[in-house]
Design a protein around this motif. Structure first.
Motif, mmCIF file in Angstrom:
data_model
loop_
_atom_site.group_PDB
_atom_site.id
_atom_site.type_symbol
_atom_site.label_atom_id
_atom_site.label_comp_id
_atom_site.label_asym_id
_atom_site.label_seq_id
_atom_site.Cartn_x
_atom_site.Cartn_y
_atom_site.Cartn_z
ATOM 1 N N GLY A 87 52.515 31.303 75.369
ATOM 2 C CA GLY A 87 53.516 31.177 76.433
ATOM 3 C C GLY A 87 54.931 31.147 75.876
ATOM 4 O O GLY A 87 55.237 31.812 74.886
ATOM 5 N N LYS A 88 55.775 30.321 76.489
ATOM 6 C CA LYS A 88 57.188 30.256 76.100
ATOM 7 C C LYS A 88 57.325 29.788 74.646
ATOM 8 O O LYS A 88 58.128 30.336 73.884
ATOM 9 N N SER A 89 56.503 28.785 74.259
ATOM 10 C CA SER A 89 56.576 28.271 72.883
ATOM 11 C C SER A 89 56.221 29.368 71.880
ATOM 12 O O SER A 89 56.889 29.522 70.855
ATOM 13 N N GLY A 90 55.188 30.133 72.182
ATOM 14 C CA GLY A 90 54.759 31.220 71.302
ATOM 15 C C GLY A 90 55.877 32.252 71.143
ATOM 16 O O GLY A 90 56.148 32.727 70.029
ATOM 17 N N ALA A 91 56.526 32.576 72.258
ATOM 18 C CA ALA A 91 57.619 33.559 72.232
ATOM 19 C C ALA A 91 58.775 33.029 71.380
ATOM 20 O O ALA A 91 59.330 33.765 70.546
ATOM 21 N N LEU A 92 59.112 31.753 71.564
ATOM 22 C CA LEU A 92 60.224 31.172 70.795
ATOM 23 C C LEU A 92 59.879 31.119 69.304
ATOM 24 O O LEU A 92 60.736 31.375 68.455
ATOM 25 N N ASN A 93 58.624 30.817 68.989
ATOM 26 C CA ASN A 93 58.213 30.750 67.579
ATOM 27 C C ASN A 93 58.294 32.120 66.912
ATOM 28 O O ASN A 93 58.695 32.225 65.753
ATOM 29 N N ASP A 94 57.926 33.176 67.640
ATOM 30 C CA ASP A 94 58.037 34.528 67.082
ATOM 31 C C ASP A 94 59.498 34.898 66.838
ATOM 32 O O ASP A 94 59.835 35.514 65.819
ATOM 33 N N TRP A 107 58.027 25.328 67.984
ATOM 34 C CA TRP A 107 57.658 24.767 69.279
ATOM 35 C C TRP A 107 56.138 24.600 69.368
ATOM 36 O O TRP A 107 55.391 25.452 68.871
ATOM 37 N N ASP A 108 55.721 23.518 69.983
ATOM 38 C CA ASP A 108 54.290 23.217 70.106
ATOM 39 C C ASP A 108 53.668 24.150 71.158
ATOM 40 O O ASP A 108 53.974 24.046 72.350
ATOM 41 N N GLU A 109 52.785 25.040 70.706
ATOM 42 C CA GLU A 109 52.223 26.043 71.625
ATOM 43 C C GLU A 109 51.171 25.454 72.565
ATOM 44 O O GLU A 109 50.717 26.107 73.498
ATOM 45 N N HIS A 110 50.759 24.205 72.306
ATOM 46 C CA HIS A 110 49.788 23.558 73.204
ATOM 47 C C HIS A 110 50.459 22.644 74.214
ATOM 48 O O HIS A 110 49.823 22.164 75.147
ATOM 49 N N ALA A 111 51.754 22.378 74.005
ATOM 50 C CA ALA A 111 52.470 21.488 74.934
ATOM 51 C C ALA A 111 52.843 22.272 76.190
ATOM 52 O O ALA A 111 53.269 23.421 76.108
#
Lengths: 431, 47
Positions: free
Chosen positions: A122-129, A230-234
């Motif tokens: 989600g949003k966390s995954g996108a920000l981490n990339d 960012w925590d991808e599970h949060a």
């Protein structure tokens, strides 16, 4: 037994009122100080740090072009700003709209990267990339529906430079740009204004305590890398990251002049889904961080946990119990008009019930007062219409919070029992 | 009842203290509001 619940309810409402009084007093001191301060536009922008602005966008063709244009036109040195827009699992024309914008003559020389991804998180995954591509000293995040004001980023970095060693992140204010659309968006506007202009300012003034919102904030790149991204599970990645920053001894500062407009839900169904996600995310963050109350964490983290735990668990239960007592007594009184033999199960000694009514009345009064203080600080919002709305919203809009909290709590319990993974839900936009 | 002899005086005390605090906050809010209205609003609003 009912007497015990009554006493607990009254004491809990008192604590909620006390919390509101303290925060409001802090907000008044902050507002008073701020009204005496003059805005300083920095002379030399060359001393300002480099910033990577990241915009995660999942099927955002309706709003993405306007958002990116707002960001690119911000008053910040072009060579110090990198923009990364993440077209995250888009099935619409988000990426094409971005490519068209990038090809525009006006933006050809800008450091503007479009990242198309199909990963998870989600949003966390996108920000981490996007974090892997970031070159700035600070990361700035805007949601895909944001419309930051021209100097928003400037004010955020200006605040960060006041104490660069101490401030790990800086957040600004968000305003509802569709606030006049209908009853729901008007009520959301009241809530947003109150949280930003009373709660955020009060907590910052008194305790130097802040929480990162989902948009319009900056965070040190090195700090976010140290946290591990960012925590991808949060489900509410912003609250989760706030706790991580605080546990590293850094502060999350408030820059009240850094303002950005955002779109709020105009439809009850969309609103309920969004708030249920927030409530569920905040429950998880509270349960994940409750241990800080009993370990050697700083008082600021303990206060932060207590604030969230009180808002989402304790006060909610107290309000539900007192609502049940109120409603049951009213219903029994109506029935007693026709059948005097019927007696309410909630009958109490002496005047104790009266003090529940007084505690509730104080809570209602301070609820309305807080909204009207917040409205007074936002030019043009302190109107008769908004005053009436603030009085009415307690009985309508604010009660939705109970429904949302109960649904989110139930959903969280089911998740824990069955091991079901929480899904990230993107808020639907309106054209 | 087991608790009324101490709880009712507590209720009275807390209610009085909170009422005074809220009154002070009301005065602060209203004076701030009138100051802002005088300075910026001039009867116009953007809503």
């Amino acid at each position: 037994m009912t007497d015990f619940f009554l006493v607990i309810s009254i004491i809990s409402i008192w604590i909620a009122v006390l919390e509101s009084i303290i925060i409001m007093a802090g907000a008044i001191v902050f507002i008073h100080k701020q009204s005496r301060q003059k805005l300083v536009n920095p002379g030399n922008l060359e001393d300002y740090p480099t910033v990577t602005v990241m915009v995660p966008a999942h099927n955002e063709e309706l709003v993405i072009q306007a958002t990116v244009e707002h960001i690119l036109q911000m008053n910040y040195p072009h060579h110090k700003m990198q923009l990364i827009v993440i077209a995250d699992n888009c099935k619409d024309h988000t990426a094409e709209r971005l490519q068209a914008l990038k090809a525009h003559e006006r933006y050809r020389d800008r450091d503007f990267l479009i990242l198309e991804r199909e990963g998870t998180g989600g949003k966390s995954g996108a920000l981490n990339d996007a974090l892997k591509q970031a070159t700035g000293d600070w990361i700035c995040v805007y949601d895909a529906d944001a419309a930051p004001e021209k100097n928003a980023l400037l004010f955020l970095t200006q605040k960060a430079m006041e104490q660069p060693e101490r401030y790990g992140a800086v957040f600004g204010r968000n305003k509802a740009r569709n606030r006049g659309q209908n009853f729901l968006s008007r009520c959301i506007n009241l809530e947003l204004v109150t949280i930003q202009r009373v709660h955020h300012t009060g907590l910052w003034q008194l305790f130097k305590l802040g929480t990162i919102p989902g948009t319009n904030f900056i965070v040190k790149t090195a700090l976010i890398q140290d946290i591990g991204g960012w925590d991808e599970h949060a489900i509410t990645e912003d609250t989760a990251i706030s706790f991580e920053i605080l546990t590293r001894g850094q502060l999350i500062a408030l820059a009240p002049q850094a303002e950005a407009y955002q779109q709020e839900p105009e439809d009850l169904k969309v609103y309920m889904k969004q708030r249920e996600r927030w409530a569920k995310g905040n429950y998880s963050v509270v349960t994940d961080n409750i241990h800080h109350l009993f370990d050697r964490s700083s008082w600021r983290i303990k206060l932060h946990v207590l604030y969230y735990a009180a808002s989402y668990f304790w006060f909610m239960i107290a309000i539900i119990i007192s609502d049940i007592i109120f409603i049951a007594n009213i219903v029994y009184q109506i029935i007693a008009l026709f059948n005097p033999a019927v007696v309410s199960p909630f009958r109490f000694e002496g005047d104790v019930y009266m003090y529940l009514v007084i505690a509730w009345a104080l809570m209602y009064y301070i609820y309305v007062l807080q909204i009207n203080l917040a409205l007074a600080t936002d030019i043009g919002q302190s109107t008769t219409r908004n005053f009436i709305l603030s009085c009415v919203s307690y009985f309508t809009y604010a009660q939705l919070f109970l429904v949302i909290s109960i649904k989110a709590f139930y959903s969280m319990i089911v998740d824990k029992i069955t091991g079901r993974e929480s899904k990230w839900y993107k808020t639907e936009r309106f054209g | 009842m087991w608790y009324t002899h101490w709880f009712i005086p507590l209720c009275i005390g807390v209610s009085i203290v909170f009422s005074i605090a809220i009154m002070i906050l009301t005065i602060a809010t209203l004076s701030f509001r009138s100051k802002i209205k005088r300075k910026y609003d001039r009867g116009k609003f953007s809503d």
